[in-house]
Design a protein around this motif. Structure first.
Motif, mmCIF file in Angstrom:
data_model
loop_
_atom_site.group_PDB
_atom_site.id
_atom_site.type_symbol
_atom_site.label_atom_id
_atom_site.label_comp_id
_atom_site.label_asym_id
_atom_site.label_seq_id
_atom_site.Cartn_x
_atom_site.Cartn_y
_atom_site.Cartn_z
ATOM 1 N N VAL A 1 0.872 -1.174 0.000
ATOM 2 C CA VAL A 1 0.000 0.000 0.000
ATOM 3 C C VAL A 1 0.911 1.227 0.000
ATOM 4 C CG1 VAL A 1 -1.819 1.225 1.230
ATOM 5 C CG2 VAL A 1 -1.717 -1.280 1.335
ATOM 6 N N PHE A 2 0.921 1.932 -1.098
ATOM 7 C CA PHE A 2 1.783 3.123 -1.175
ATOM 8 C C PHE A 2 1.261 4.235 -0.267
ATOM 9 C CE2 PHE A 2 3.312 2.138 -5.741
ATOM 10 C CZ PHE A 2 4.540 1.708 -5.304
ATOM 11 N N PHE A 3 -0.047 4.452 -0.330
ATOM 12 C CA PHE A 3 -0.651 5.538 0.462
ATOM 13 C C PHE A 3 -1.969 5.041 1.029
ATOM 14 C CE2 PHE A 3 1.886 7.285 -2.921
ATOM 15 C CZ PHE A 3 2.792 8.050 -2.202
ATOM 16 N N ASP A 4 -2.207 5.375 2.269
ATOM 17 C CA ASP A 4 -3.397 4.912 2.968
ATOM 18 C C ASP A 4 -3.935 6.088 3.771
ATOM 19 O OD1 ASP A 4 -5.340 3.437 4.192
ATOM 20 O OD2 ASP A 4 -3.977 2.166 5.352
ATOM 21 N N TYR A 5 -5.003 6.687 3.299
ATOM 22 C CA TYR A 5 -5.554 7.880 3.957
ATOM 23 C C TYR A 5 -6.913 7.564 4.565
ATOM 24 C CZ TYR A 5 -2.147 10.424 1.023
ATOM 25 O OH TYR A 5 -1.012 10.880 0.406
ATOM 26 N N HIS A 6 -7.170 8.173 5.701
ATOM 27 C CA HIS A 6 -8.459 8.008 6.375
ATOM 28 C C HIS A 6 -8.969 9.369 6.800
ATOM 29 C CE1 HIS A 6 -7.967 3.606 7.130
ATOM 30 N NE2 HIS A 6 -6.685 3.927 7.032
ATOM 31 N N TYR A 7 -10.257 9.553 6.703
ATOM 32 C CA TYR A 7 -10.842 10.694 7.403
ATOM 33 C C TYR A 7 -12.293 10.372 7.740
ATOM 34 C CZ TYR A 7 -13.193 12.594 3.152
ATOM 35 O OH TYR A 7 -13.974 12.789 2.052
ATOM 36 N N HIS A 8 -12.831 11.112 8.684
ATOM 37 C CA HIS A 8 -14.219 10.858 9.050
ATOM 38 C C HIS A 8 -14.860 12.140 9.531
ATOM 39 C CE1 HIS A 8 -12.237 10.654 12.978
ATOM 40 N NE2 HIS A 8 -13.407 11.023 13.456
ATOM 41 N N LYS A 9 -16.148 12.064 9.645
ATOM 42 C CA LYS A 9 -16.930 13.212 10.086
ATOM 43 C C LYS A 9 -18.196 12.648 10.722
ATOM 44 C CE LYS A 9 -19.400 16.157 6.995
ATOM 45 N NZ LYS A 9 -19.419 17.169 5.955
ATOM 46 N N GLY A 10 -18.672 13.244 11.796
ATOM 47 C CA GLY A 10 -19.903 12.798 12.454
ATOM 48 C C GLY A 10 -19.725 11.447 13.140
ATOM 49 N N ASP A 11 -20.841 10.751 13.323
ATOM 50 C CA ASP A 11 -20.822 9.467 14.021
ATOM 51 C C ASP A 11 -21.416 8.412 13.098
ATOM 52 O OD1 ASP A 11 -21.078 7.233 15.595
ATOM 53 O OD2 ASP A 11 -21.868 8.322 17.343
ATOM 54 N N ILE A 12 -20.542 7.772 12.354
ATOM 55 C CA ILE A 12 -21.023 6.884 11.306
ATOM 56 C C ILE A 12 -21.693 5.638 11.880
ATOM 57 C CG2 ILE A 12 -18.768 5.772 11.008
ATOM 58 C CD1 ILE A 12 -19.667 6.037 7.910
ATOM 59 N N ASP A 13 -21.142 5.103 12.956
ATOM 60 C CA ASP A 13 -21.708 3.863 13.501
ATOM 61 C C ASP A 13 -23.130 4.092 13.999
ATOM 62 O OD1 ASP A 13 -19.404 2.402 12.917
ATOM 63 O OD2 ASP A 13 -18.421 3.159 14.729
ATOM 64 N N ALA A 14 -23.334 5.211 14.675
ATOM 65 C CA ALA A 14 -24.679 5.537 15.162
ATOM 66 C C ALA A 14 -25.649 5.665 13.989
ATOM 67 C CB ALA A 14 -24.639 6.832 15.966
ATOM 68 N N ALA A 15 -25.199 6.320 12.914
ATOM 69 C CA ALA A 15 -26.072 6.522 11.756
ATOM 70 C C ALA A 15 -26.455 5.183 11.123
ATOM 71 C CB ALA A 15 -25.387 7.429 10.740
ATOM 72 N N PHE A 16 -25.501 4.285 11.017
ATOM 73 C CA PHE A 16 -25.813 2.973 10.440
ATOM 74 C C PHE A 16 -26.727 2.168 11.380
ATOM 75 C CE2 PHE A 16 -22.529 3.756 7.272
ATOM 76 C CZ PHE A 16 -23.114 3.173 6.156
#
Lengths: 711, 158
Positions: free
Chosen positions: A132-147
Motif C-alpha cells: 500500500v503506497f498511500f493509505d488515507y483516512h478521514y471521518h466526520k460525524g458518528d457513522i456507527d450511530a447513523a448505520f
C-alpha cells in the motif's frame, strides 16, 4: 458577463494554424543523436546481466552506471529510478538507452541488446497487491450511530478503467550539455518540475540547468510528471556526450503503452438511509498506482475528498489507498482522481433514488450542499453553490423531464433511448495546503522602455489558452492594447517559478498574481524606462488551514460546478450506442475569454464521453498494456458526437482575477455517471457500475430484455 | 533500391532520390524539412499528417513516396498564401477553434478538400469529412463551426 470575457484572437493562433509553430519533434535532426530506450519485457524480474552489442563509432549506451547524480527521478516520493539497475518493476520499465546519429541503426542496437533476467512473481490486480503506497483516512460525524438507526443500508462496488490522455503530440525532449550548462527543451507542462528532476539526476545546480517549453500538443495531465522521466534520461545521455543534442521523442505506440494514464479504480460504497435521506457513507477507494508512486498521493487525496460528491451527508468514513502493482505507473489526467469517485457517488444515488421510487434528480437536489455547509473535510463551502439553477438550465435545454418520463416506459423498436444527468464539483486549485506550503508561486512583469510588457511565469500554454488570458488580464489592468502585452513559452532561465500547470490553478491562482502585479506596475508606471514588479502567493485569509494527516480544513479555496445530461440511443440489433445529445452547464466563475472557456468545456465533455463510451484500455495476462495505437484505443472523432450544448453560469470568486475560478479539469469529471444513467434507462437495467460500456455488453442487456418481453 | 522522382511540392519542383517505399511523411519531414506536416501516429489513424495530393486529402504516413512521382503535393505551407486559407484562418480565429494546434494544419487541409468538393456543407457533412482528423482538445464544435462559417463567408472561393 464581465467585459473581459469578450473573446479575442488567441495569441498563438497564427503560428499554430499556418504550421510555423515548432513542437519538439519538429526541431532538426541534423547533428542530433537519436535516443531510444531499452525496456523491460517482464512485469517483474531481477536484472542479472546486460550484454550490449559492439557499438559502431558514434553510438553509445546509457544506463544506471552513467547517471552522474542520484539514480532517481524526482516526483513526490522519489522512488523511481532514471534507469533500472537491479530489478524491473513493469513491462516497459527503462533499463538503458542507446544513442547515435542514425535512428534505424539505433533501433537495431536496441534490438541487439540482450538482458538476462530472472523472473519474479508479478502482481497485476490491485486486490492482490502486497504494497500500500498511500493509505488515507478521514471521518466526520458518528457513522456507527447513523448505520445503527438506518431504515435501509445500500452497498455497491464501482470500477473505472485506465484512460489515456491521447494528446495528439507524443512526449518528447531534446537535451544538450555545453560549457557546463545543461539545456532541455520539450513538450511539457511544468518546467520547474523538470528542472528539479534533472538537477537531482545530473548532480548539477539550478544555475546549470535550463528548461524550455516548446509548443506543446496537448497535455491533459500526461505531461505533468512524465516529462521529468524522459528529461532526466536524455539529460544523463547529454552529459555523457557534451556538445551533442540528444533527442528522445516517443512514437505513438511507445507513448500509449508506457506513459502514465488515469488510475483505474475500485470503489466500495455503503450508505445509510433514514427517513428518505442519506445520513451516512462508508467509503473505500482503491487506486492502481502501478509500479511507482508518481503523483498517486495527490491524485488519491483529490479522489477521496470528492468521494461524497455534491451532497450534504453528515456522517462520513472515508478510506483511500493507492496500491502498487507491476504495471505501468499511473499519474495525472484531467480530473485527477475525482472522475473515479464522482462516478461512484452519482451512480449510488441514482440507484438509491430508484429503489425509493424517486426520480434521481429530485433525490439528488434534496441532498445538495449549499453555501455555509461543511465540506467533506469539515471545511466550509464559503461561496454560493449554484447547482439548483444550473440543473434547471440543463433540464430545460435537454427537455429532460419529458424524455425521462417517456423512456421509462417499456420500449420497443430498433432504437432504445435513455437520458441521465449528473452533478459535480471540481476543487479549484491545488489540494490542501500545497499552494501555500510547496508551490509558493512567484510572478513578474517586465515593462520595457517602449511601453510593452512581458508577462513572466512558468505556466505553460498547452492549448488551454493562458498566453491569451494572462495577457488579457495584464492588458486590462494597465489599459494597454493587447498587442503590447505578451506571454512566451517559459524558459526557467528567464521566468520565476509561478508553479506547475496543473490542478486548474494557472488562471485562477497565477492569473490573480499577474493581476495584482499589474496593479502594482500601474501605480509605479514611468514612461520610457524599464520596470520590473513581482508578486508572491499568499493564502486568502478566509481559508481554514488544511491539515493533511487528519484531512481537516478547507481542501480548496473554492469550487467550480458542473451539471450534464446525456441522451443515448442503443441499436437493439448491434448493441451500438449513439450519443444523441449532451447538454451541460458549468460555473467556472468569470470566463477571462468566453470562447476559450467554452472550448475547454466542450473538449473536456468529449473526453468524458470517450471515457464512458469507447476508451477501453487494459493490460493482458502478462501485465502488458494491450492498446497502443489509435486503432485499438478509440477516442471520439467528429462524427461520433452531435453538437455539444454547453452553457456557462457565473458565480464570481472574489479571490480569482475578475472572479475567475479553476476551469480546465471540471468538464470531464461527471460525464461518465450521466452517460451510464442514460444507458441504464435505455437498456432497462440497473446496476451498471463500470465504464466503458461496450456494445457486446449492451447487446446482452437488450437481448435479456427481449426475452423478458417475449414471456 | 534508389529511385529518382520529381514532384511538385507547394508549387516548387523537387527532385528526390531514395527508397521509393518510404513514407511520404518521413520524406517530407526528415528529408525536405517540411515540419509544418505534423506527425501524430505514423499509422494512418489521426490525420495530423494530412496533405493534399493533386487536391486529394491523404494521410502522408500511409502514402509511399514513390506514388507521388509527377504529382503535386500541398502542405499547409503551400496553402497558407491563398484566399481560401485566409477565409478558413479567419473563421478558425473567430471561434477560437485552435487549442494545442497539433491537429490544425491537417484539419485545415481536410476542410479545403471538403469545400473544394462541397462548397456549402451541412454540419453533418463537415463532421463526416473531418472524421479522419482527430482532435483531443476541442470537442470539435468550434472546428465544425469554423468550417461552416468559412464556407459561408468565403462564398465564391470554392
Amino acid at each position: 458577463m464581465h467585459q473581459i470575457s469578450q473573446h479575442v484572437m488567441k495569441k498563438d493562433h497564427r503560428e499554430k494554424i499556418d504550421g510555423t509553430a515548432l513542437y519538439v519533434g519538429d526541431f532538426t535532426q541534423q547533428g542530433a543523436l537519436c535516443a531510444r530506450l531499452v525496456r523491460s519485457p517482464h512485469a517483474h524480474a531481477r536484472i542479472e546481466a546486460i550484454h550490449y552489442p559492439r557499438f559502431p563509432e558514434g553510438y553509445y549506451k546509457v544506463d544506471a552506471a552513467d547517471v552522474p547524480g542520484e539514480n532517481i527521478v524526482h516526483v513526490v516520493e522519489d522512488d523511481s529510478p532514471v534507469f533500472e539497475a537491479d530489478e524491473v518493476m513493469f513491462i516497459g520499465d527503462p533499463v538503458a538507452m542507446i544513442i547515435g546519429p542514425d535512428p534505424a541503426l539505433v533501433d537495431q542496437l536496441v534490438a541487439a541488446t540482450v538482458i538476462d533476467y530472472r523472473e519474479l512473481p508479478a502482481i497485476l490486480d490491485i486486490h492482490d497487491s502486497d504494497k500500500v503506497f498511500f493509505d488515507y483516512h478521514y471521518h466526520k460525524g458518528d457513522i456507527d450511530a447513523a448505520f445503527a438507526v438506518a431504515d435501509k443500508i445500500y452497498e455497491e462496488d464501482f470500477q473505472t478503467p485506465y484512460q489515456e490522455q491521447a494528446y495528439l503530440e507524443t512526449q518528447g525532449v531534446i537535451a544538450c550539455f555545453q560549457d557546463g550548462q545543461l539545456t532541455v527543451h520539450g513538450s511539457l507542462q511544468c518546467p520547474y518540475y523538470v528542472q528539479a528532476a534533472v538537477i537531482k539526476a545530473c548532480g548539477l545546480s539550478a544555475a546549470q540547468v535550463r528548461i524550455q517549453q516548446d509548443y506543446t500538443g496537448g497535455g491533459f495531465g500526461g505531461k505533468e510528471a512524465f516529462p521529468s522521466f524522459i528529461a532526466a534520461q536524455a539529460a544523463v545521455a547529454a552529459m555523457k556526450m557534451p556538445g551533442k543534442s540528444v533527442r528522445l521523442v516517443f512514437d505513438r505506440r511507445e507513448d500509449m503503452e508506457f506513459t502514465s494514464k488515469r488510475h483505474p479504480s475500485c470503489c466500495h460504497y455503503k450508505a445509510a438511509v433514514k427517513d428518505g435521506q442519506v445520513t451516512a457513507l462508508d467509503i473505500q477507494v482503491l487506486f492502481n498506482s502501478g509500479a511507482f508512486t508518481t503523483l498517486s498521493p495527490v491524485v488519491l487525496q483529490r479522489g477521496i475528498i470528492a468521494a461524497p460528491g455534491v451532497y450534504n451527508v453528515p456522517n462520513l468514513r472515508v478510506n483511500g489507498q493507492a496500491l502498487r502493482t507491476h504495471t505501468v505507473p499511473t499519474g495525472a489526467y484531467r480530473g485527477f482522481g475525482a472522475p473515479q469517485t464522482f462516478f461512484a457517488i452519482e451512480r449510488l444515488l441514482d440507484h438509491i433514488a430508484a429503489d425509493l421510487g424517486q426520480e434521481p434528480i429530485d433525490f439528488k437536489l434534496a441532498h445538495l450542499v449549499k453555501q455555509g455547509d461543511a465540506t467533506s473535510t469539515s471545511g466550509l463551502y464559503h461561496f454560493p453553490v449554484p447547482l439548483p439553477q444550473m440543473v434547471a438550465k440543463v433540464m430545460a435545454a435537454s427537455d429532460f423531464r419529458s424524455k425521462r418520463t417517456a423512456w421509462a416506459q417499456p420500449q420497443s423498436g430498433r432504437v432504445r433511448k435513455g437520458i441521465g444527468i449528473a452533478l459535480w464539483f471540481h476543487g479549484a486549485g491545488f489540494t490542501g495546503a500545497g499552494e501555500r506550503d510547496h508551490i509558493k508561486a512567484v510572478v513578474r512583469l517586465r515593462k520595457l522602455a517602449d511601453g510593452s510588457v512581458e508577462v513572466l511565469g512558468s505556466n505553460t500554454d498547452i492549448g488551454q489558452g493562458i498566453k491569451t488570458t494572462f495577457a488579457k488580464i495584464v492588458a486590462n489592468e494597465l489599459d494597454l492594447p493587447l498587442e503590447l502585452v505578451n506571454y512566451h513559452n517559459p524558459d526557467t532561465a528567464l521566468v520565476p517559478d509561478s508553479g506547475p500547470t496543473v490542478a486548474s490553478r494557472s488562471l485562477m491562482t497565477v492569473g490573480e498574481l499577474f493581476r495584482r502585479a499589474a496593479v502594482q506596475l500601474k501605480e509605479q508606471w514611468q514612461d520610457g524606462v524599464e520596470q520590473v514588479v513581482e508578486e508572491h502567493y499568499h493564502e486568502p485569509d478566509f481559508m481554514l488551514p488544511f491539515d493533511l494527516p487528519t484531512f481537516h480544513g478547507d481542501s480548496y479555496p473554492t469550487f467550480a460546478w458542473g451539471v450534464a445530461a446525456v441522451e443515448l440511443g442503443f441499436d437493439s440489433l448491434t448493441g451500438q450506442n449513439d450519443i444523441l445529445g449532451c447538454w451541460a452547464c458549468f460555473d467556472v466563475g468569470t470566463p477571462i475569454d468566453e470562447q476559450i472557456v467554452i472550448g475547454q468545456m466542450e473538449g473536456g465533455v468529449l473526453q468524458g464521453l470517450g471515457y464512458s463510451a469507447m476508451e477501453q484500455m487494459a493490460y493482458d495476462s502478462t501485465g502488458r498494456i494491450r492498446n497502443h495505437s489509435y486503432s485499438d484505443y478509440i477516442i471520439p472523432c467528429a462524427a461520433d458526437v452531435p453538437k455539444l450544448d454547453v452553457q456557462l453560469h457565473v458565480e464570481e470568486f472574489p479571490f480569482g482575477p475578475y472572479g475567475a475560478k479553476g476551469a480546465g479539469e471540471l468538464p470531464l469529471v461527471g460525464i461518465a455517471p450521466a452517460f451510464i444513467a442514460a444507458a441504464e434507462q435505455a437498456l432497462a437495467t440497473r446496476g451498471l457500475n463500470h465504464i466503458p460500456l461496450t456494445a457486446e455488453e449492451s447487446l446482452a442487456y437488450l437481448s435479456a430484455g427481449q426475452k423478458e418481453l417475449a414471456k | 533500391m534508389k529511385t529518382q522522382l520529381t514532384l511538385k511540392l507547394n508549387g516548387k519542383t523537387v527532385n528526390w532520390e531514395g527508397d521509393s517505399s518510404r513514407k511520404l511523411l518521413d520524406v517530407l519531414r526528415d528529408d525536405l524539412g517540411q515540419v509544418d506536416v505534423k506527425c501524430g501516429c505514423r499509422e494512418g489513424e489521426c490525420g495530423a499528417c494530412s496533405v493534399l495530393i493533386d487536391g486529394l486529402l491523404v494521410n502522408s504516413c500511409m502514402f509511399a513516396v514513390g506514388a507521388v512521382d509527377g504529382r503535386e503535393v500541398t502542405t499547409i505551407e503551400g496553402y497558407r498564401d491563398t484566399d481560401r486559407f485566409r477565409a478558413l484562418d479567419k473563421a478558425f480565429a473567430d471561434v477560437s477553434a485552435v487549442q494545442c494546434g497539433y491537429c490544425i494544419p491537417g484539419m485545415v487541409l481536410a476542410a479545403e478538400a471538403l469545400l473544394a468538393a462541397n462548397p456549402r456543407p451541412t454540419d453533418a457533412e463537415v463532421r463526416a469529412a473531418i472524421s479522419g482528423n482527430l482532435c483531443r482538445c476541442t470537442g470539435y464544435n468550434a472546428i465544425v463551426e469554423a468550417i461552416v462559417e468559412a464556407s459561408e463567408e468565403g462564398e465564391g472561393l470554392w
